[in-house]
Design a protein around this motif. Structure first.
Motif, PDB file in Angstrom:
ATOM      1  N   ASN A   1     -10.484   8.901  -0.673  1.00 37.48           N
ATOM      2  CA  ASN A   1      -9.669   8.417   0.439  1.00 37.48           C
ATOM      3  C   ASN A   1      -8.443   7.711  -0.124  1.00 37.48           C
ATOM      4  O   ASN A   1      -8.383   7.407  -1.318  1.00 37.48           O
ATOM      5  CB  ASN A   1     -10.470   7.492   1.371  1.00 37.48           C
ATOM      6  CG  ASN A   1     -11.019   6.267   0.649  1.00 37.48           C
ATOM      7  OD1 ASN A   1     -10.265   5.450   0.146  1.00 37.48           O
ATOM      8  ND2 ASN A   1     -12.348   6.154   0.591  1.00 37.48           N
ATOM      9  N   VAL A   2      -7.464   7.469   0.726  1.00 45.26           N
ATOM     10  CA  VAL A   2      -6.182   6.949   0.243  1.00 45.26           C
ATOM     11  C   VAL A   2      -6.289   5.541  -0.331  1.00 45.26           C
ATOM     12  O   VAL A   2      -5.427   5.114  -1.099  1.00 45.26           O
ATOM     13  CB  VAL A   2      -5.113   6.976   1.365  1.00 45.26           C
ATOM     14  CG1 VAL A   2      -4.794   8.392   1.763  1.00 45.26           C
ATOM     15  CG2 VAL A   2      -5.546   6.150   2.559  1.00 45.26           C
ATOM     16  N   GLU A   3      -7.352   4.839   0.009  1.00 39.94           N
ATOM     17  CA  GLU A   3      -7.522   3.488  -0.523  1.00 39.94           C
ATOM     18  C   GLU A   3      -7.788   3.499  -2.016  1.00 39.94           C
ATOM     19  O   GLU A   3      -7.668   2.471  -2.681  1.00 39.94           O
ATOM     20  CB  GLU A   3      -8.653   2.775   0.219  1.00 39.94           C
ATOM     21  CG  GLU A   3      -8.339   2.526   1.689  1.00 39.94           C
ATOM     22  CD  GLU A   3      -9.538   1.981   2.449  1.00 39.94           C
ATOM     23  OE1 GLU A   3     -10.181   1.053   1.946  1.00 39.94           O
ATOM     24  OE2 GLU A   3      -9.816   2.484   3.538  1.00 39.94           O
ATOM     25  N   GLN A   4      -8.161   4.644  -2.570  1.00 44.40           N
ATOM     26  CA  GLN A   4      -8.412   4.764  -4.003  1.00 44.40           C
ATOM     27  C   GLN A   4      -7.140   5.065  -4.797  1.00 44.40           C
ATOM     28  O   GLN A   4      -7.193   5.152  -6.021  1.00 44.40           O
ATOM     29  CB  GLN A   4      -9.458   5.853  -4.260  1.00 44.40           C
ATOM     30  CG  GLN A   4     -10.839   5.531  -3.715  1.00 44.40           C
ATOM     31  CD  GLN A   4     -11.844   6.638  -3.994  1.00 44.40           C
ATOM     32  OE1 GLN A   4     -11.477   7.785  -4.248  1.00 44.40           O
ATOM     33  NE2 GLN A   4     -13.129   6.311  -3.938  1.00 44.40           N
ATOM     34  N   LEU A   5      -6.031   5.239  -4.108  1.00 48.36           N
ATOM     35  CA  LEU A   5      -4.785   5.522  -4.813  1.00 48.36           C
ATOM     36  C   LEU A   5      -4.393   4.346  -5.695  1.00 48.36           C
ATOM     37  O   LEU A   5      -4.467   3.184  -5.288  1.00 48.36           O
ATOM     38  CB  LEU A   5      -3.659   5.816  -3.815  1.00 48.36           C
ATOM     39  CG  LEU A   5      -3.807   7.077  -2.967  1.00 48.36           C
ATOM     40  CD1 LEU A   5      -2.621   7.214  -2.029  1.00 48.36           C
ATOM     41  CD2 LEU A   5      -3.932   8.317  -3.844  1.00 48.36           C
TER      42      LEU A   5
ATOM     43  N   LEU B   1       2.404  10.047   6.396  1.00 47.32           N
ATOM     44  CA  LEU B   1       1.829  11.248   5.798  1.00 47.32           C
ATOM     45  C   LEU B   1       0.310  11.153   5.882  1.00 47.32           C
ATOM     46  O   LEU B   1      -0.286  10.173   5.426  1.00 47.32           O
ATOM     47  CB  LEU B   1       2.278  11.383   4.339  1.00 47.32           C
ATOM     48  CG  LEU B   1       1.756  12.583   3.551  1.00 47.32           C
ATOM     49  CD1 LEU B   1       2.202  13.889   4.198  1.00 47.32           C
ATOM     50  CD2 LEU B   1       2.243  12.516   2.107  1.00 47.32           C
ATOM     51  N   ILE B   2      -0.298  12.172   6.479  1.00 42.68           N
ATOM     52  CA  ILE B   2      -1.752  12.198   6.652  1.00 42.68           C
ATOM     53  C   ILE B   2      -2.264  13.507   6.049  1.00 42.68           C
ATOM     54  O   ILE B   2      -2.456  14.495   6.752  1.00 42.68           O
ATOM     55  CB  ILE B   2      -2.145  12.087   8.137  1.00 42.68           C
ATOM     56  CG1 ILE B   2      -1.391  10.927   8.804  1.00 42.68           C
ATOM     57  CG2 ILE B   2      -3.644  11.899   8.291  1.00 42.68           C
ATOM     58  CD1 ILE B   2      -1.534  10.893  10.304  1.00 42.68           C
ATOM     59  N   PRO B   3      -2.484  13.524   4.732  1.00 44.50           N
ATOM     60  CA  PRO B   3      -2.925  14.760   4.088  1.00 44.50           C
ATOM     61  C   PRO B   3      -4.443  14.890   4.126  1.00 44.50           C
ATOM     62  O   PRO B   3      -5.172  13.893   4.214  1.00 44.50           O
ATOM     63  CB  PRO B   3      -2.454  14.569   2.644  1.00 44.50           C
ATOM     64  CG  PRO B   3      -2.582  13.081   2.440  1.00 44.50           C
ATOM     65  CD  PRO B   3      -2.285  12.430   3.764  1.00 44.50           C
ATOM     66  N   GLU B   4      -4.931  16.125   4.055  1.00 46.96           N
ATOM     67  CA  GLU B   4      -6.346  16.317   3.788  1.00 46.96           C
ATOM     68  C   GLU B   4      -6.585  15.856   2.350  1.00 46.96           C
ATOM     69  O   GLU B   4      -5.757  16.063   1.466  1.00 46.96           O
ATOM     70  CB  GLU B   4      -6.726  17.794   3.937  1.00 46.96           C
ATOM     71  CG  GLU B   4      -6.658  18.297   5.374  1.00 46.96           C
ATOM     72  CD  GLU B   4      -7.089  19.743   5.500  1.00 46.96           C
ATOM     73  OE1 GLU B   4      -7.436  20.360   4.460  1.00 46.96           O
ATOM     74  OE2 GLU B   4      -7.084  20.252   6.627  1.00 46.96           O
ATOM     75  N   MET B   5      -7.720  15.223   2.110  1.00 49.16           N
ATOM     76  CA  MET B   5      -7.950  14.639   0.797  1.00 49.16           C
ATOM     77  C   MET B   5      -7.995  15.702  -0.303  1.00 49.16           C
ATOM     78  O   MET B   5      -7.514  15.483  -1.413  1.00 49.16           O
ATOM     79  CB  MET B   5      -9.233  13.807   0.799  1.00 49.16           C
ATOM     80  CG  MET B   5      -9.157  12.566   1.676  1.00 49.16           C
ATOM     81  SD  MET B   5      -7.597  11.632   1.494  1.00 49.16           S
ATOM     82  CE  MET B   5      -7.563  11.274  -0.247  1.00 49.16           C
ATOM     83  N   GLU B   6      -8.557  16.853   0.001  1.00 48.62           N
ATOM     84  CA  GLU B   6      -8.567  17.944  -0.983  1.00 48.62           C
ATOM     85  C   GLU B   6      -7.138  18.324  -1.368  1.00 48.62           C
ATOM     86  O   GLU B   6      -6.830  18.592  -2.531  1.00 48.62           O
ATOM     87  CB  GLU B   6      -9.301  19.160  -0.411  1.00 48.62           C
ATOM     88  CG  GLU B   6      -9.396  20.322  -1.385  1.00 48.62           C
ATOM     89  CD  GLU B   6     -10.158  21.511  -0.814  1.00 48.62           C
ATOM     90  OE1 GLU B   6     -10.127  22.585  -1.441  1.00 48.62           O
ATOM     91  OE2 GLU B   6     -10.771  21.366   0.267  1.00 48.62           O
TER      92      GLU B   6
ATOM     93  N   PHE C   1      -6.465   9.839  10.933  1.00 44.11           N
ATOM     94  CA  PHE C   1      -6.487   8.558  10.226  1.00 44.11           C
ATOM     95  C   PHE C   1      -7.893   8.309   9.691  1.00 44.11           C
ATOM     96  O   PHE C   1      -8.086   7.955   8.532  1.00 44.11           O
ATOM     97  CB  PHE C   1      -6.139   7.415  11.193  1.00 44.11           C
ATOM     98  CG  PHE C   1      -4.679   7.099  11.308  1.00 44.11           C
ATOM     99  CD1 PHE C   1      -4.127   6.051  10.594  1.00 44.11           C
ATOM    100  CD2 PHE C   1      -3.861   7.820  12.142  1.00 44.11           C
ATOM    101  CE1 PHE C   1      -2.778   5.739  10.711  1.00 44.11           C
ATOM    102  CE2 PHE C   1      -2.516   7.519  12.275  1.00 44.11           C
ATOM    103  CZ  PHE C   1      -1.973   6.472  11.558  1.00 44.11           C
ATOM    104  N   ALA C   2      -8.881   8.481  10.553  1.00 43.16           N
ATOM    105  CA  ALA C   2     -10.259   8.171  10.197  1.00 43.16           C
ATOM    106  C   ALA C   2     -10.762   9.052   9.070  1.00 43.16           C
ATOM    107  O   ALA C   2     -11.558   8.621   8.226  1.00 43.16           O
ATOM    108  CB  ALA C   2     -11.149   8.319  11.423  1.00 43.16           C
ATOM    109  N   GLN C   3     -10.295  10.288   9.002  1.00 43.51           N
ATOM    110  CA  GLN C   3     -10.797  11.234   8.006  1.00 43.51           C
ATOM    111  C   GLN C   3     -10.305  10.921   6.596  1.00 43.51           C
ATOM    112  O   GLN C   3     -10.955  11.287   5.621  1.00 43.51           O
ATOM    113  CB  GLN C   3     -10.403  12.661   8.394  1.00 43.51           C
ATOM    114  CG  GLN C   3     -11.135  13.167   9.627  1.00 43.51           C
ATOM    115  CD  GLN C   3     -10.725  14.574  10.006  1.00 43.51           C
ATOM    116  OE1 GLN C   3      -9.813  15.150   9.409  1.00 43.51           O
ATOM    117  NE2 GLN C   3     -11.378  15.128  11.013  1.00 43.51           N
ATOM    118  N   VAL C   4      -9.152  10.281   6.477  1.00 42.05           N
ATOM    119  CA  VAL C   4      -8.620   9.993   5.137  1.00 42.05           C
ATOM    120  C   VAL C   4      -8.877   8.555   4.709  1.00 42.05           C
ATOM    121  O   VAL C   4      -8.462   8.136   3.646  1.00 42.05           O
ATOM    122  CB  VAL C   4      -7.093  10.285   5.066  1.00 42.05           C
ATOM    123  CG1 VAL C   4      -6.813  11.743   5.321  1.00 42.05           C
ATOM    124  CG2 VAL C   4      -6.311   9.392   6.020  1.00 42.05           C
ATOM    125  N   GLY C   5      -9.576   7.780   5.538  1.00 43.20           N
ATOM    126  CA  GLY C   5      -9.879   6.403   5.194  1.00 43.20           C
ATOM    127  C   GLY C   5      -9.282   5.442   6.193  1.00 43.20           C
ATOM    128  O   GLY C   5      -8.796   5.828   7.258  1.00 43.20           O
TER     129      GLY C   5
END
Length: 207
Positions: free
Chosen positions: A5-9, A189-194, A162-166
């Motif tokens: 998820n984006v929080e791991q960036l 920007l709301i990307p799929e995590m893959e 929003f919920a799907q990426v964190g």
């Protein structure tokens, strides 16, 4: 290690996204300058990680009336972009091309909607072309869907994504100087995590 998820960036990931933002904004400024026939420069973008409430507040609060343009991203990477144009920016655009600003943001006429949608298309394409150019990937975007509403209502459209990426999304805070006047704009920007992992792999950035 794959990012879940984006929080791991990490800082290096944000630096890459900022560079993409810089290139995208530069492309957009060049395209807007041609389209508007007016000198257009970029304001260096700031990439932020914001949760839903922070995003709403950053855009002026849930009841602030603004223009949102939702674009789907498909191809080697998938996701969506939500481009936000505030009234000052929209009014500046219509003043330059039509000779008068917007009288009522909530009731845009057909010419105003068409102009703003075209600018949104230019902006979205500029960012996506920057990613495609850097990575060699094939990426397409849908025609922007334009909505004028309160910020809270506009952000409810992609709320499932929003919920799907964190708990946080990538918020690109940028702007332009058009005809000597600084105008703010924002891209979510709301990307799929893959897809985000694919992007970083192509650019040689490990998790």
């Amino acid at each position: 290690m794959a990012i879940k998820n984006v929080e791991q960036l990490q800082a290096m990931h944000l630096d890459v996204l900022k560079e993409i933002g810089n290139i995208g904004s530069g492309n957009a400024a060049s395209s807007l300058s041609t389209f508007l026939q007016c000198p257009t420069d970029i304001v260096v973008p700031i990439v932020r990680l914001l949760n839903f409430d922070e995003t709403v507040n950053f855009l002026g609060g849930p009841e602030n009336i603004t223009i949102g343009m939702l674009v789907n991203i498909v191809g080697d990477i998938n996701g969506m972009m939500l481009y936000i144009i505030e009234e000052e920016f929209a009014s500046q655009l219509t003043s330059m091309l039509f000779g008068s600003g917007i009288e009522d943001l909530a009731n845009l006429n057909e010419m105003e909607r068409s102009l703003i949608a075209e600018v949104g298309n230019i902006m979205s394409a500029s960012y996506i072309n920057a990613i495609a150019s850097l990575t060699g990937m094939t990426i397409d975007i849908s025609v922007p869907v334009l909505t004028t509403d309160m910020v809270g209502a506009i952000l409810n459209v992609p709320v499932v994504e929003f919920a799907q990426v964190g708990d946080k999304v990538l918020f690109i805070d940028d702007g332009f100087t058009i005809g000597g006047k600084e105008i703010k704009s924002n891209m979510i920007l709301i990307p799929e995590m893959e897809s985000l992992n694919t992007l970083f792999t192509r650019l040689g950035v490990s998790g």
